[in-house]
Write a protein that holds these residues in place. Structure first.
Motif, mmCIF file in Angstrom:
data_model
loop_
_atom_site.group_PDB
_atom_site.id
_atom_site.type_symbol
_atom_site.label_atom_id
_atom_site.label_comp_id
_atom_site.label_asym_id
_atom_site.label_seq_id
_atom_site.Cartn_x
_atom_site.Cartn_y
_atom_site.Cartn_z
ATOM 1 N N ASP A 29 28.834 22.431 94.909
ATOM 2 C CA ASP A 29 27.722 23.273 94.475
ATOM 3 C C ASP A 29 26.502 22.399 94.193
ATOM 4 O O ASP A 29 26.606 21.349 93.543
ATOM 5 C CB ASP A 29 28.111 24.052 93.215
ATOM 6 C CG ASP A 29 27.095 25.098 92.816
ATOM 7 O OD1 ASP A 29 27.241 26.254 93.238
ATOM 8 O OD2 ASP A 29 26.155 24.746 92.071
ATOM 9 N N SER A 30 25.331 22.836 94.682
ATOM 10 C CA SER A 30 24.126 22.027 94.519
ATOM 11 C C SER A 30 23.664 21.958 93.071
ATOM 12 O O SER A 30 22.876 21.083 92.708
ATOM 13 C CB SER A 30 22.996 22.603 95.398
ATOM 14 O OG SER A 30 22.725 23.940 95.041
ATOM 15 N N VAL A 31 24.137 22.874 92.225
ATOM 16 C CA VAL A 31 23.757 22.870 90.808
ATOM 17 C C VAL A 31 24.882 22.294 89.940
ATOM 18 O O VAL A 31 24.652 21.433 89.091
ATOM 19 C CB VAL A 31 23.395 24.293 90.337
ATOM 20 C CG1 VAL A 31 23.138 24.305 88.829
ATOM 21 C CG2 VAL A 31 22.182 24.813 91.086
ATOM 22 N N ASN A 56 33.792 26.605 86.303
ATOM 23 C CA ASN A 56 32.856 26.330 87.394
ATOM 24 C C ASN A 56 33.269 27.046 88.677
ATOM 25 O O ASN A 56 32.421 27.428 89.487
ATOM 26 C CB ASN A 56 32.765 24.824 87.640
ATOM 27 C CG ASN A 56 31.988 24.104 86.549
ATOM 28 O OD1 ASN A 56 31.139 24.699 85.888
ATOM 29 N ND2 ASN A 56 32.290 22.836 86.332
ATOM 30 N N PHE A 57 34.574 27.237 88.870
ATOM 31 C CA PHE A 57 35.081 27.917 90.056
ATOM 32 C C PHE A 57 34.535 29.344 90.148
ATOM 33 O O PHE A 57 34.179 29.822 91.229
ATOM 34 C CB PHE A 57 36.609 27.925 90.010
ATOM 35 C CG PHE A 57 37.271 28.464 91.241
ATOM 36 C CD1 PHE A 57 37.467 27.656 92.359
ATOM 37 C CD2 PHE A 57 37.723 29.777 91.292
ATOM 38 C CE1 PHE A 57 38.086 28.150 93.491
ATOM 39 C CE2 PHE A 57 38.347 30.273 92.426
ATOM 40 C CZ PHE A 57 38.525 29.456 93.538
ATOM 41 N N VAL A 58 34.470 30.051 89.017
ATOM 42 C CA VAL A 58 34.003 31.443 89.047
ATOM 43 C C VAL A 58 32.482 31.556 88.876
ATOM 44 O O VAL A 58 31.911 32.610 89.143
ATOM 45 C CB VAL A 58 34.711 32.289 87.963
ATOM 46 C CG1 VAL A 58 36.205 32.322 88.207
ATOM 47 C CG2 VAL A 58 34.412 31.784 86.559
ATOM 48 N N ARG A 59 31.837 30.498 88.402
ATOM 49 C CA ARG A 59 30.395 30.553 88.178
ATOM 50 C C ARG A 59 29.579 30.065 89.376
ATOM 51 O O ARG A 59 28.417 30.470 89.545
ATOM 52 C CB ARG A 59 30.017 29.683 86.970
ATOM 53 C CG ARG A 59 30.412 30.241 85.630
ATOM 54 C CD ARG A 59 29.986 29.286 84.534
ATOM 55 N NE ARG A 59 28.551 29.133 84.481
ATOM 56 C CZ ARG A 59 27.912 27.985 84.230
ATOM 57 N NH1 ARG A 59 28.606 26.895 84.035
ATOM 58 N NH2 ARG A 59 26.612 27.936 84.193
ATOM 59 N N ALA A 60 30.156 29.187 90.208
ATOM 60 C CA ALA A 60 29.390 28.545 91.281
ATOM 61 C C ALA A 60 28.777 29.579 92.221
ATOM 62 O O ALA A 60 29.479 30.423 92.778
ATOM 63 C CB ALA A 60 30.302 27.597 92.058
ATOM 64 N N ARG A 61 27.471 29.512 92.412
ATOM 65 C CA ARG A 61 26.788 30.437 93.321
ATOM 66 C C ARG A 61 25.767 29.724 94.216
ATOM 67 O O ARG A 61 24.925 30.367 94.839
ATOM 68 C CB ARG A 61 26.123 31.567 92.543
ATOM 69 C CG ARG A 61 25.024 31.177 91.590
ATOM 70 C CD ARG A 61 24.592 32.370 90.755
ATOM 71 N NE ARG A 61 24.134 33.478 91.550
ATOM 72 C CZ ARG A 61 22.847 33.758 91.795
ATOM 73 N NH1 ARG A 61 21.905 32.975 91.291
ATOM 74 N NH2 ARG A 61 22.507 34.791 92.506
ATOM 75 N N HIS A 62 25.851 28.411 94.262
ATOM 76 C CA HIS A 62 24.985 27.624 95.157
ATOM 77 C C HIS A 62 25.865 26.668 95.964
ATOM 78 O O HIS A 62 25.548 25.496 96.129
ATOM 79 C CB HIS A 62 23.938 26.847 94.352
ATOM 80 C CG HIS A 62 23.065 27.719 93.508
ATOM 81 N ND1 HIS A 62 22.020 28.449 94.027
ATOM 82 C CD2 HIS A 62 23.092 27.993 92.171
ATOM 83 C CE1 HIS A 62 21.434 29.130 93.060
ATOM 84 N NE2 HIS A 62 22.071 28.865 91.920
ATOM 85 N N VAL A 63 26.987 27.209 96.459
ATOM 86 C CA VAL A 63 27.966 26.392 97.169
ATOM 87 C C VAL A 63 27.528 26.204 98.623
ATOM 88 O O VAL A 63 27.158 27.157 99.312
ATOM 89 C CB VAL A 63 29.353 27.055 97.117
ATOM 90 C CG1 VAL A 63 30.361 26.270 97.956
ATOM 91 C CG2 VAL A 63 29.834 27.155 95.666
#
Length: 480
Positions: A301-303, A323-330
């Motif tokens: 993830d970029s963030v 982080n697995f469920v939060r990542a949205r910039h993968v």
């Protein structure tokens, strides 16, 4: 001598003749002692009654009476036929009588054992009730439901259905910088990063979990302002907005506002609300010693950075799960929302599988730690141990293949406002099927032409570029 009729009986013999003074004195003493003895007996009788009454009302006596009652339940009074058989046995030989006494002792032991078991069951129920009360006290209750809403459709068909609206809130209230989720100062307020509806019909033959993109375009109704720090609404009212993102419903109006919006879209009667804060989420995973997910490609993830580089079946800890469920910039995700929705669905399925496994259910320590962590990180309406256990019992033995994870039908492309747009016809077909417990529609059915997303300027430009490149390639090939 005075006339015999005037003499005291104590001064006379049995033949009614006068006796000497010594005998008279002894008789008086005996009579006095007799009166004292009678009074003493009366006092003893009254004391015995009082003692019997006290013993009858004592805890030990109450327990004994309960045990006796249980014995009557597990060993009812003998019928006339049984009494006749007993009389017949009494007339048999000494050897037969000895055998009968042995049988009676065994039966009496069985009745006592049954009574003890019944008592333990009652004690177990009492213990379970105490545990339920203890854990229920840990749940934070909020006001979210409106089961009489005019937006509910086919109410009779939904009479015994269970619909859990699950919202993952990213409020940072109470979080420290070391936890890695941000703080209330750096990220004020609260948003709904995850919105799902778990639908369980009355026959409990399937479970359908439907996710809603956080950027779904909605018509947000008027909602009372939500205070995430105190988990309650205020008297201030936010006016509705015809074009808004789904996650703004929670940001301005909290659980009640999200429930309104979801009931408008689905027509479902939402009867349970479950909100989970990121702060404390990690403890749920760590309580069951990690959750195993199937990861197809490395998650970078970029963030958030390198969230999970291993592939295949990987057991992740609380920090990794967060982080697995939060990542949205993968890198590599088709869109920020749909990649995350897929991972969230994967994780929830894995977590449910772990919690319902014998590894957790049969381990009092893990189960207690999970419920404590769940209660600590959760707030809800019509939510508690009883509801969770009733649901788990009703779903016992459900084939895992009957659990479906879906995403509400959208055009698949963001509009000019950066919002996901519902395909109304397919959305209606999906939730009509859920409300009436009919087969689900084909998720791969084509989108009607009237509801297809119009091409954006970016896609037109991309199309021209692709065409130009193709033409150039052909020309080059011809020239070559």
């Amino acid at each position: 001598m005075p006339p015999r009729a005037e003499l005291d009986p104590l001064t006379m013999t049995d033949e009614m003749e006068a006796i000497d003074e010594a005998t008279q004195y002894r008789r008086k003493i005996d009579h006095t002692l007799a009166r004292f003895s009678a009074a003493h007996d009366e006092m003893n009788a009254e004391e015995a009654k009082r003692r019997e009454r006290r013993e009858r009302l004592s805890p030990a006596s109450l327990i004994e009476s309960t045990r006796t009652a249980l014995q009557r339940v597990v060993a009812p009074a003998p019928s006339p036929e049984e009494q006749a058989d007993a009389a017949e046995l009494a007339a048999q030989t000494r050897l037969q009588e000895k055998k009968a006494r042995k049988i009676e002792r065994s039966a009496r032991f069985g009745r006592i054992a049954a009574a003890v078991v019944a008592g333990l069951v009652f004690l177990g129920i009492g213990g379970a009730w105490g545990a339920q009360t203890y854990f229920d006290a840990k749940f934070t209750q909020v006001s979210a439901l409106d089961e009489n809403s005019a937006d509910i459709q086919d109410a009779d068909a939904q009479a015994n259905d269970e619909n859990f609206l699950m919202v993952g809130s990213d409020t940072r209230d109470g979080a420290s910088a070391e936890e890695g989720v941000g703080t209330a100062d750096s990220t004020p307020g609260a948003r709904s990063d995850t919105v799902m509806v778990a639908h369980i019909p009355a026959d409990r033959k399937r479970v359908v979990v439907t996710s809603f993109p956080r950027d779904l375009e909605i018509n947000r109704p008027d909602c009372q302002k939500w205070d995430p720090a105190q988990n309650k609404t205020t008297d201030e009212v936010f006016p509705g907005q015809k074009i808004a993102k789904l996650n703004t419903a929670y940001a301005v109006g909290g659980p009640a506002c999200v429930t309104k919006v979801i009931q408008q879209i689905t027509g479902l009667r939402i009867n349970h609300f479950v909100g989970i804060d990121f702060n404390g989420f990690k403890e749920m995973v760590d309580a069951v010693h990690g959750v195993t997910v199937h990861n197809e490609t490395p998650i970078d993830d970029s963030v958030l950075g390198k969230v999970l580089l291993e592939t295949g079946d990987v057991t992740i800890t609380g920090d990794q799960a967060l982080n697995f469920v939060r990542a949205r910039h993968v890198k590599g995700d088709p869109t920020s929302d749909y990649g995350r929705i897929k991972r969230q669905q994967e994780f929830i399925g894995a977590l449910l599988k772990k919690v319902m496994s014998s590894d957790v259910v049969l381990d009092p320590g893990k189960l207690s730690d999970f419920i404590t962590a769940f209660a600590k990180a959760t707030f809800g309406d019509n939510l508690g141990v009883k509801q969770m256990m009733t649901l788990a019992q009703s779903m016992k033995g459900l084939d895992p293949s009957k659990i479906s994870f879906l995403t509400v039908p959208t055009t698949g492309e963001a509009n000019s406002r950066g919002n996901e747009v519902l395909v109304r016809s397919k959305t209606k077909a999906l939730f009509d099927a859920l409300r009436n417990n009919t087969p689900l529609p084909d998720p791969n059915a084509p989108v009607p032409a009237s509801e297809q997303a119009p091409p954006t300027s970016t896609s037109k430009s991309s199309s021209k570029t692709t065409t130009s490149k193709t033409t150039t390639s052909k020309k080059s090939g011809t020239t070559g």
